[in-house]
Each structure stands twice: as structure tokens, then as C-alpha cells.
Write an enzyme that holds these catalytic residues in place. Structure first.
Site, mmCIF file in Angstrom:
data_model
loop_
_atom_site.group_PDB
_atom_site.id
_atom_site.type_symbol
_atom_site.label_atom_id
_atom_site.label_comp_id
_atom_site.label_asym_id
_atom_site.label_seq_id
_atom_site.Cartn_x
_atom_site.Cartn_y
_atom_site.Cartn_z
ATOM 1 N N GLU A 191 0.826 -1.212 0.000
ATOM 2 C CA GLU A 191 0.000 0.000 0.000
ATOM 3 C C GLU A 191 0.858 1.258 0.000
ATOM 4 O O GLU A 191 0.493 2.270 -0.598
ATOM 5 C CB GLU A 191 -0.927 0.000 1.213
ATOM 6 C CG GLU A 191 -1.978 -1.103 1.216
ATOM 7 C CD GLU A 191 -1.443 -2.443 1.698
ATOM 8 O OE1 GLU A 191 -2.139 -3.457 1.535
ATOM 9 O OE2 GLU A 191 -0.309 -2.473 2.229
ATOM 10 N N PRO A 250 12.640 -12.689 -0.275
ATOM 11 C CA PRO A 250 11.576 -13.012 0.685
ATOM 12 C C PRO A 250 10.642 -11.817 0.899
ATOM 13 O O PRO A 250 11.068 -10.660 0.841
ATOM 14 C CB PRO A 250 12.343 -13.351 1.968
ATOM 15 C CG PRO A 250 13.728 -13.706 1.503
ATOM 16 C CD PRO A 250 13.981 -12.828 0.315
ATOM 17 N N ARG A 251 9.383 -12.118 1.172
ATOM 18 C CA ARG A 251 8.374 -11.068 1.326
ATOM 19 C C ARG A 251 8.599 -10.240 2.584
ATOM 20 O O ARG A 251 8.451 -9.023 2.561
ATOM 21 C CB ARG A 251 6.978 -11.711 1.377
ATOM 22 C CG ARG A 251 5.822 -10.754 1.687
ATOM 23 C CD ARG A 251 5.556 -9.832 0.531
ATOM 24 N NE ARG A 251 4.395 -8.991 0.776
ATOM 25 C CZ ARG A 251 4.415 -7.811 1.385
ATOM 26 N NH1 ARG A 251 5.573 -7.345 1.838
ATOM 27 N NH2 ARG A 251 3.328 -7.109 1.564
ATOM 28 N N GLY A 258 12.075 -2.284 -0.122
ATOM 29 C CA GLY A 258 11.758 -1.191 -1.030
ATOM 30 C C GLY A 258 12.479 -1.230 -2.360
ATOM 31 O O GLY A 258 12.348 -0.294 -3.151
ATOM 32 N N GLU A 259 13.224 -2.306 -2.646
ATOM 33 C CA GLU A 259 13.992 -2.375 -3.879
ATOM 34 C C GLU A 259 13.411 -3.350 -4.908
ATOM 35 O O GLU A 259 13.869 -3.400 -6.051
ATOM 36 C CB GLU A 259 15.437 -2.792 -3.583
ATOM 37 C CG GLU A 259 16.232 -1.770 -2.791
ATOM 38 C CD GLU A 259 17.688 -2.174 -2.598
ATOM 39 O OE1 GLU A 259 18.455 -1.349 -2.094
ATOM 40 O OE2 GLU A 259 18.042 -3.327 -2.946
ATOM 41 N N ASN A 311 1.609 -9.287 -5.518
ATOM 42 C CA ASN A 311 1.386 -8.488 -6.719
ATOM 43 C C ASN A 311 2.302 -8.912 -7.864
ATOM 44 O O ASN A 311 3.523 -8.847 -7.758
ATOM 45 C CB ASN A 311 1.626 -7.015 -6.374
ATOM 46 C CG ASN A 311 1.219 -6.085 -7.490
ATOM 47 O OD1 ASN A 311 0.768 -6.516 -8.545
ATOM 48 N ND2 ASN A 311 1.375 -4.799 -7.258
ATOM 49 N N GLU A 334 4.173 -5.763 -11.491
ATOM 50 C CA GLU A 334 5.466 -5.192 -11.847
ATOM 51 C C GLU A 334 6.288 -6.091 -12.767
ATOM 52 O O GLU A 334 6.785 -5.616 -13.798
ATOM 53 C CB GLU A 334 6.236 -4.818 -10.579
ATOM 54 C CG GLU A 334 5.676 -3.581 -9.917
ATOM 55 C CD GLU A 334 6.428 -3.182 -8.669
ATOM 56 O OE1 GLU A 334 6.609 -1.974 -8.461
ATOM 57 O OE2 GLU A 334 6.814 -4.075 -7.898
#
Length: 437
Positions: A63, A272-273, A315-316, A340, A343
Site C-alpha cells: 500500500e 523473501p516477502r 523497497g527495492e 502483486n 510489476e
């Protein structure tokens, strides 16, 4: 009376969950930060001399990322507008602090009446925008008390969530009616909001903002820098397994070992998430006696030379997807419901997912209809997909191009969202700075 009943319920839940909360704080570093912001609402105050100030709430990393095109569009539409961004998770907070350094970022207050009230007094928002959906009763109910509009942007309501909310329709219905506007991702989600009690006149189908703000350009500076950092040569076939969950990494490794016997140029990037699992995955890889490197240990003078790179950074992922020829999107082989896949599709990678993708059912349906997505079920089928994509360049590129076309065709949700929000934000309020209580 209702407010204090909620407080009692929340306190009871916190008490029951306290052993787990303490354990998670000690072992995983979760829930330690932001105590005053979460429990007392002691968030930073509103900047002085702003024409409009919006409170944007994003739960976690996904989000937080989708706010970027929305913030940019709002700034273009309303010069001088300022933002206070709140998140729930530690990973989301860390990303927001980095990604939106020029804006105010804090943890969101928990839904106790005292913390929410104080946060409203501090932030003094003209409007509150909830990313996707956060139905916290006090957060929604108190907006009107503090002269703020409240809306949901990029709204989604999965079938599972709809069933759960339907059991407490008596509570959810009145909350949905208090929302001034809901921008739903598609007609199905809009119908579920209406079924639970939302005002049909306040709902607009906008599409998903997640399709916006995504570059299909593999030559963007960050992706090029990552290719160099990872030591990826032009002849390499790059397979990126992103947003993997517990139990999926062993499957990735088994498939990589099998595929590597036929595709000697294959490189695996493993992402990894959840940040708290970086060390766990590293320990697992070490136990398998397979050489790998951690992204956190790479520098311009120490580039990767391994066939496996563990991306232990937050964030990468978006830019790393641009390095991938082949993609697997995690959270889809277990019970998570998928992550998701927009991308990697936008970059034109050959994308695969597991069978459990109900969180992104609409996206999966679009990609599968265009023959732009492959569903795998285990290490064997994943190996077959990777080998085929690596060996058949034409097939890989055609699937990737179809995926990119699907993403580009869905863009424009941000513009439709801004149009839907204008009745709430026009004309901009000219306010004097109010001293926070």
C-alpha cells in the site's frame, strides 16, 4: 457507550494476544517501535501555513508503494498540499520514511478512542484517504467529528473478506455509509461494498492504481545499477523469485538446482516477502551448502559472483524486477493468496505463479486470458517452466510482451481517482494553523 465498548474489546484482545506480541517483539523485532504513536496517538502535528493537509493511511509495503502516483497527481492538482502518511507494519514504516522523506510519516494510531482522537487533533486532516481498505470503527467514525472527509482509494474487497465482514454486517454497514467516497478497483469489488451497506452513490470504479506509476523501462537507472551490482552479464538468464513466503524457498531452490543442470547461464535472485525472514532464509541456504551472497553485503567494490543472490533489502523489489527474464511471484504456493504480479508483467518478464492467487484474482484473470501467465504447482512444474522460458527465447519474449500489454491497457486509475476525489477536495480549504491539543 459504543466507543467505550470498543475500547474494552480492543483491550481484551490485546491482553489475550500479549504472549504472542511479546514473543514476536523479542524474536522478530515486531511491535517494538512507535508505542506512543500507536497507543497514545502522539504523532507529529500538522505543518503550518498549508492550504490542504491529507492523512494517507497505508498498512504495509504494498500500500505504501501504490501511494506514489497518487501523491504525485495530488501535488500537481493542488499545489501546496501536504501529507501525513501512516502505516501499520515496521516494514511499511521503514519504506515510507525512505520513499516519502519530504512528507510526515508515523505509525498509525491503534483504534482506541483516545489514540485516534489525539491523532486527529495532531494531524488536523482536511481528508483521510485509506489505501485499499481499513475498516477501523473509531478511525472512520471520528473523521466527521474532526471536520475531515474520509474515503477509500484503490478499494478492494476479496471474496474471503466479504464473507468475514458479512458476519458482522451490523457493524460494517454503518461504517461503510460514513465513507464519503469509495474508489473500487473493479465492478466485483464495488458490488461487494454495496452488498455490505455502502451508499451506491458514493462508489466509483476507478481501476487499480497499482497499474500506474510502473515503468516498463528496463533501462531505468536503478535497475541498471542493480544489474551491475549483481554481476549480471548479458548472456545470463535471470530468474527472480519475489515476495516468497515460508515454505516456498525450498521449492525455488529445488527447481533452480534441476534447471541449472540444463541452463548453465541461469542466475537466481531470491526476495523473501518479509524482512524478518531474511536471516531465516540465509540460514536455510547455508544449510544446503550452496554458495550464495546477500545483497546487503554487496558494494560497488564487492559485486556478486554467485549464481544465487538473496535480496535482503526493503523497497527495492520494483527495480530488481527489471533485471528478470523469468519471474515467480510468491505467496501463491501456500495459503497466502498471492502477491502483486503487476510489476514483473510490466517489465515483460515471463511470469509464473502458484495456484493460490485469490488476492489478485482480477489481475490473474486478465493475464491468463491474454496467455501472459503460467501457473505452476510444485517444484517439478516450476522447473519445466523455467527451462522452457530459458531455452525458448521467442516463447519467453512473446509471453512477456503480452503481459506488458495487459498492464499498459489498465493504466489510468490514478487520474480517475483524482476526478472522484475532487468533490471532497474542491475548493481547497484556506485554513489558519490550529494549535494541536
Amino acid at each position: 457507550m459504543f466507543t467505550w465498548l470498543l475500547n474494552f474489546v480492543y483491550l481484551a484482545l490485546v491482553t489475550v494476544a500479549s504472549p504472542y506480541l511479546v514473543w514476536a517483539a523479542v524474536t522478530k523485532g515486531k511491535y517494538r517501535e512507535g508505542f506512543a504513536e500507536k497507543f497514545l496517538g502522539r504523532v507529529p502535528g500538522r505543518p503550518e501555513r498549508t492550504s490542504q493537509h491529507l492523512w494517507l493511511h497505508a498498512v504495509s509495503v504494498g500500500e505504501v508503494n501504490l501511494l506514489a502516483p497518487l501523491i504525485k497527481a495530488l501535488q500537481q492538482t493542488y499545489p501546496g498540499i501536504t501529507f501525513h502518511i501512516t502505516t501499520t507494519t515496521k516494514a511499511g514504516h521503514e519504506l515510507a520514511k525512505t520513499k516519502y522523506a519530504e512528507h510526515t510519516v508515523s505509525y498509525a494510531p491503534l483504534d482506541f478512542s483516545w489514540s485516534v482522537s489525539r491523532a486527529y487533533r495532531q494531524i488536523q486532516p482536511d481528508a483521510v484517504l485509506l489505501a485499499e481498505l481499513e475498516l477501523w470503527p473509531n478511525l472512520i467514525r471520528f473523521a466527521d467529528r474532526h471536520d475531515a472527509k474520509i474515503a477509500v482509494v484503490n478499494g478492494r474487497l476479496s471474496e474471503k473478506s466479504h464473507r468475514g465482514y458479512d458476519r458482522i454486517r451490523f457493524l460494517v454497514g454503518p461504517l461503510l455509509k460514513k465513507l464519503d467516497w469509495i474508489g473500487a478497483q473493479d465492478e466485483t469489488y464495488a458490488g461487494r461494498f454495496i452488498d455490505l451497506g455502502a451508499n451506491p452513490d458514493n462508489i466509483q470504479v476507478t481501476g487499480s492504481i497499482k497499474f500506474d506509476g510502473i515503468t516498463p523501462d528496463r533501462q531505468n537507472p536503478q535497475t541498471l545499477a542493480f544489474r551491475e551490482l549483481a554481476g549480471l552479464a548479458r548472456e545470463n538468464i535471470v530468474w527472480l523469485a519475489g515476495s516468497t513466503q515460508q515454505g516456498e524457498e525450498p521449492i525455488m531452490l529445488e527447481a533452480f538446482r534441476a534447471a541449472r543442470q540444463e541452463i548453465h547461464r541461469l542466475k537466481l535472485l531470491l526476495v523473501p516477502r518479509h524482512p524478518h525472514r531474511f536471516d531465516e532464509v540465509a540460514t536455510y541456504l547455508e544449510s544446503q551448502s550452496i554458495p550464495f551472497q546477500r545483497r546487503s553485503q554487496l558494494t560497488a567494490d564487492n559485486r556478486s559472483e554467485s549464481d544465487i543472490l538473496l535480496i535482503d533489502s526493503v523497497g527495492e523489489l520494483s527495480a530488481w524486477w527489471g533485471t528478470a527474464d523469468i519471474a515467480f511471484v510468491g505467496g501463491s504456493l501456500g495459503n497466502r493468496g498471492g502477491q502483486n504480479m503487476i510489476e514483473p508483467a510490466a517489465y515483460g518478464a515471463a511470469v509464473s505463479v502458484g495456484p493460490n492467487t485469490w488476492n489478485f484474482k482480477d489481475v490473474v484473470e486478465r493475464l491468463r486470458a491474454a496467455e501472459a501467465l503460467t501457473v505452476v504447482r510444485d517444484a517439478e512444474s516450476l522447473t519445466a517452466f523455467v527451462v522452457k522460458a530459458a531455452q525458448d527465447t521467442t516463447w519467453r519474449q512473446q509471453q512477456g510482451e503480452r503481459a506488458k500489454e495487459v498492464v499498459l491497457a489498465q493504466q489510468g486509475a490514478t487520474t480517475r481517482t483524482i476526478d472522484g476525489l475532487k468533490p471532497l477536495l474542491d475548493p481547497p480549504k484556506i485554513v489558519k494553523f490550529r494549535t494541536a491539543a
